[in-house]
Design an enzyme around this catalytic site. Sequence first.
Site, PDB file in Angstrom:
ATOM      1  N   HIS A  57       0.846  -1.197   0.000  1.00 54.23           N
ATOM      2  CA  HIS A  57       0.000   0.000   0.000  1.00 54.23           C
ATOM      3  C   HIS A  57       0.877   1.241   0.000  1.00 54.23           C
ATOM      4  O   HIS A  57       1.938   1.253   0.607  1.00 54.23           O
ATOM      5  CB  HIS A  57      -0.895   0.017   1.250  1.00 54.23           C
ATOM      6  CG  HIS A  57      -2.057   0.927   1.116  1.00 54.23           C
ATOM      7  ND1 HIS A  57      -1.978   2.272   1.365  1.00 54.23           N
ATOM      8  CD2 HIS A  57      -3.323   0.690   0.707  1.00 54.23           C
ATOM      9  CE1 HIS A  57      -3.149   2.827   1.141  1.00 54.23           C
ATOM     10  NE2 HIS A  57      -3.982   1.904   0.739  1.00 54.23           N
TER      11      HIS A  57
ATOM     12  N   ASP B  97      -7.994  -5.153  -0.255  1.00 50.42           N
ATOM     13  CA  ASP B  97      -8.465  -6.021  -1.350  1.00 50.42           C
ATOM     14  C   ASP B  97      -8.141  -7.493  -1.151  1.00 50.42           C
ATOM     15  O   ASP B  97      -8.607  -8.337  -1.917  1.00 50.42           O
ATOM     16  CB  ASP B  97      -7.843  -5.539  -2.675  1.00 50.42           C
ATOM     17  CG  ASP B  97      -8.390  -4.170  -3.058  1.00 50.42           C
ATOM     18  OD1 ASP B  97      -7.607  -3.245  -3.301  1.00 50.42           O
ATOM     19  OD2 ASP B  97      -9.635  -4.026  -3.060  1.00 50.42           O
TER      20      ASP B  97
HETATM   21  C1  SDX Z   1      -6.140   0.173  -3.058  1.00 54.64           C
HETATM   22  O1  SDX Z   1      -4.261   4.618  -2.059  1.00 54.64           O
HETATM   23  C2  SDX Z   1      -5.247   4.024  -1.465  1.00 54.64           C
HETATM   24  O2  SDX Z   1      -5.690   4.394  -0.400  1.00 54.64           O
HETATM   25  C3  SDX Z   1      -5.839   2.860  -2.240  1.00 54.64           C
HETATM   26  C4  SDX Z   1      -6.874   2.025  -1.515  1.00 54.64           C
HETATM   27  C5  SDX Z   1      -8.155   2.790  -1.252  1.00 54.64           C
HETATM   28  O3  SDX Z   1      -8.872   2.435  -0.299  1.00 54.64           O
HETATM   29  O4  SDX Z   1      -8.483   3.697  -2.087  1.00 54.64           O
HETATM   30  O5  SDX Z   1      -6.347   1.566  -0.275  1.00 54.64           O
HETATM   31  C6  SDX Z   1      -7.292   0.798  -2.350  1.00 54.64           C
HETATM   32  O6  SDX Z   1      -5.871   0.530  -4.161  1.00 54.64           O
HETATM   33  C7  SDX Z   1      -5.301  -0.852  -2.332  1.00 54.64           C
HETATM   34  C8  SDX Z   1      -4.088  -1.354  -3.185  1.00 54.64           C
HETATM   35  C9  SDX Z   1      -4.601  -2.442  -4.138  1.00 54.64           C
HETATM   36  N1  SDX Z   1      -3.525  -2.820  -5.078  1.00 54.64           N
HETATM   37  C10 SDX Z   1      -2.898  -4.012  -5.012  1.00 54.64           C
HETATM   38  O7  SDX Z   1      -3.083  -4.834  -4.115  1.00 54.64           O
HETATM   39  C11 SDX Z   1      -1.917  -4.282  -6.154  1.00 54.64           C
HETATM   40  C12 SDX Z   1      -0.618  -4.860  -5.599  1.00 54.64           C
HETATM   41  N2  SDX Z   1       0.059  -3.796  -4.812  1.00 54.64           N
HETATM   42  C13 SDX Z   1       0.990  -2.985  -5.505  1.00 54.64           C
HETATM   43  O8  SDX Z   1       0.990  -2.908  -6.871  1.00 54.64           O
HETATM   44  C14 SDX Z   1       1.523  -1.791  -4.703  1.00 54.64           C
HETATM   45  O9  SDX Z   1       1.794  -2.235  -3.449  1.00 54.64           O
HETATM   46  C15 SDX Z   1       0.656  -0.547  -4.645  1.00 54.64           C
HETATM   47  C16 SDX Z   1       0.239  -0.100  -5.986  1.00 54.64           C
HETATM   48  C17 SDX Z   1      -0.550  -0.802  -3.805  1.00 54.64           C
HETATM   49  C18 SDX Z   1       1.483   0.544  -3.981  1.00 54.64           C
HETATM   50  O10 SDX Z   1       2.502   0.828  -4.836  1.00 54.64           O
HETATM   51  P1  SDX Z   1       3.610   1.940  -4.489  1.00 54.64           P
HETATM   52  O11 SDX Z   1       3.274   2.670  -3.247  1.00 54.64           O
HETATM   53  O12 SDX Z   1       3.856   2.738  -5.718  1.00 54.64           O
HETATM   54  O13 SDX Z   1       4.841   1.069  -4.115  1.00 54.64           O
HETATM   55  P2  SDX Z   1       5.903   0.561  -5.140  1.00 54.64           P
HETATM   56  O14 SDX Z   1       5.244  -0.001  -6.363  1.00 54.64           O
HETATM   57  O15 SDX Z   1       6.916   1.639  -5.306  1.00 54.64           O
HETATM   58  O16 SDX Z   1       6.538  -0.687  -4.336  1.00 54.64           O
HETATM   59  C19 SDX Z   1       7.618  -0.493  -3.433  1.00 54.64           C
HETATM   60  C20 SDX Z   1       8.404  -1.793  -3.523  1.00 54.64           C
HETATM   61  C21 SDX Z   1       8.831  -2.127  -4.961  1.00 54.64           C
HETATM   62  O17 SDX Z   1       9.989  -2.954  -4.879  1.00 54.64           O
HETATM   63  P3  SDX Z   1      11.472  -2.250  -5.018  1.00 54.64           P
HETATM   64  O18 SDX Z   1      11.428  -1.398  -6.277  1.00 54.64           O
HETATM   65  O19 SDX Z   1      11.613  -1.417  -3.738  1.00 54.64           O
HETATM   66  O20 SDX Z   1      12.429  -3.391  -5.083  1.00 54.64           O
HETATM   67  O21 SDX Z   1       7.576  -2.893  -3.100  1.00 54.64           O
HETATM   68  C22 SDX Z   1       7.377  -3.782  -4.199  1.00 54.64           C
HETATM   69  C23 SDX Z   1       7.714  -3.005  -5.459  1.00 54.64           C
HETATM   70  O22 SDX Z   1       8.145  -3.895  -6.484  1.00 54.64           O
HETATM   71  N3  SDX Z   1       5.971  -4.170  -4.156  1.00 54.64           N
HETATM   72  C24 SDX Z   1       5.518  -5.392  -4.379  1.00 54.64           C
HETATM   73  C25 SDX Z   1       4.142  -5.328  -4.176  1.00 54.64           C
HETATM   74  N4  SDX Z   1       3.785  -4.085  -3.860  1.00 54.64           N
HETATM   75  C26 SDX Z   1       4.930  -3.364  -3.853  1.00 54.64           C
HETATM   76  N5  SDX Z   1       6.166  -6.549  -4.708  1.00 54.64           N
HETATM   77  C27 SDX Z   1       5.393  -7.645  -4.851  1.00 54.64           C
HETATM   78  N6  SDX Z   1       4.040  -7.671  -4.670  1.00 54.64           N
HETATM   79  C28 SDX Z   1       3.401  -6.526  -4.340  1.00 54.64           C
HETATM   80  N7  SDX Z   1       2.069  -6.544  -4.158  1.00 54.64           N
END
Ligand code: SDX
Length: 429
Positions: free
Chosen positions: A307, A364
């Site tokens: 998140h 989710d």
């Molecule tokens: C919602 O914003 C809100 O409030 C949203 C929400 C709401 O109520 O409106 O809470 C609802 O959208 C919840 C999120 C649902 N999405 C998912 O579950 C999809 C999977 N999660 C990710 O794609 C990710 O965690 C996000 C999109 C939720 C957050 O992304 P960020 O903040 O841009 O973080 P990032 O992509 O920069 O990740 C940081 C690191 C990265 O690795 P490094 O580059 O540091 O090596 O964490 C890794 C990412 O690759 N990472 C994951 C991951 N989520 C982040 N690796 C594997 N699996 C994951 N799910």
Amino acid sequence: MEETAKIIFEGKEYSFPVVRGSEGELAIDIAKLRAQTGLVTLDDGFVNTGSTMSAITFLDGERGILRYRGYDIAELAENSTFLEVAYLLIYGELPSAAVFDNFKKTITRHTLIHEDLKRLYDGFPKDAHPMATLGSMINTLSGYYIRDTSDPLDPVGRELSIHRLLAKTPTIVAFSYKKSIGHPMMYPKNSLNYIANFIRMMFAVPAENYAVDPVIERALDLLLILHADHEQNCSTSTVRLVGSSRANVFAAISSGVNALWGPLHGGANQAVIEMLDEIHKEGGGVKKFVALAKDKNSNFRLMGFGHRVYKNFDPRAKIIKKACMDVLDKLGIKDPLLDIAMQLEDAALKDDYFVERKLYPNVDFYSGLIYRALGIPTEMFTVMFALGRMPGWIAQWKEMIENPSAKIGRPRQIYNGHTARPFIPIAKR
Ligand code: SDX
């Protein structure tokens, strides 16, 4: 004494005011940054950028806190109803019994949609994704109520549009579902409350008397409360940006529906079930998928994990996980995907990759399992998220449009394309 932050640039020192929120959050107010320094800020994905002051929802990602208008999400989930929380988010206070009674009657009176709008469903292919239908229908509402929506600054038209949106969204959602399964659409029944009415429109058929299961009604009430608002997330920021041009509220909210659709946002609840299903089909082993999620070369992510704000447990995920077990137990359902989800969560929370990045289950991760248990098909999960988020989008739009100093949103950029060059006629290229 005003707190300030200093920037030193090209040997000159500049001071900018520091804003402190009611929960102690701090921000540098850079309203005069460019005028004073010629600089703008660059912040991909707005990770460190606040877009507004807001009194609606407070999140503390480090401590896993979520409050709507100061009320803790766990207390609201336990004691309130979705429509009461909608009132709280939109108007800022919990209503008295008399006020809430009147509000319920008003909302009930607007649950029907125009018969011409209902005919619009005929134009959609049967397997159109219900988020496409929902976004189109919400946007098209402005075609039916243009007089009341043409000036978002008109308080009477604004109030009417808010009631229509809250009242008609369950009908539009249920009609989309009935369209997708080729069943006759069930009209709203004024004798039922908001959630029961929705459940009946979703699952009843004309030929039978349908009794709403109180377990399903309570579970849906809880789920929608947990989704109702989440401060400046992607879809809410979209609603505010579109609304800031003074486009009508239906246009602004339908843009939020489209932003929510993405699998990184609200579309994740559908993607989680598809992921769990894939793991189940491959025998239920989670190790391979945890490894894939860590492998930068695979574009696989553990959906429902991570998140932007929560670097601790998403408080909603905890509540939904418990509700999921309760509902499956009460309905006597054994879902192998729940076991897989719990194994996946357990494996990830013990893995350094997820621990270091503070990746926890988000809202989710378990919600889809409850929707499945309630008989809602996977393609409808994100629409359910939109149904829950409707009062939040409305409240945030209202707060923005009622703010006399609100500006049209227009971010800056840093250009890194070609510098000036002369046009070369095609004959000479
Ligand atoms: C919602 O914003 C809100 O409030 C949203 C929400 C709401 O109520 O409106 O809470 C609802 O959208 C919840 C999120 C649902 N999405 C998912 O579950 C999809 C999977 N999660 C990710 O794609 C990710 O965690 C996000 C999109 C939720 C957050 O992304 P960020 O903040 O841009 O973080 P990032 O992509 O920069 O990740 C940081 C690191 C990265 O690795 P490094 O580059 O540091 O090596 O964490 C890794 C990412 O690759 N990472 C994951 C991951 N989520 C982040 N690796 C594997 N699996 C994951 N799910």
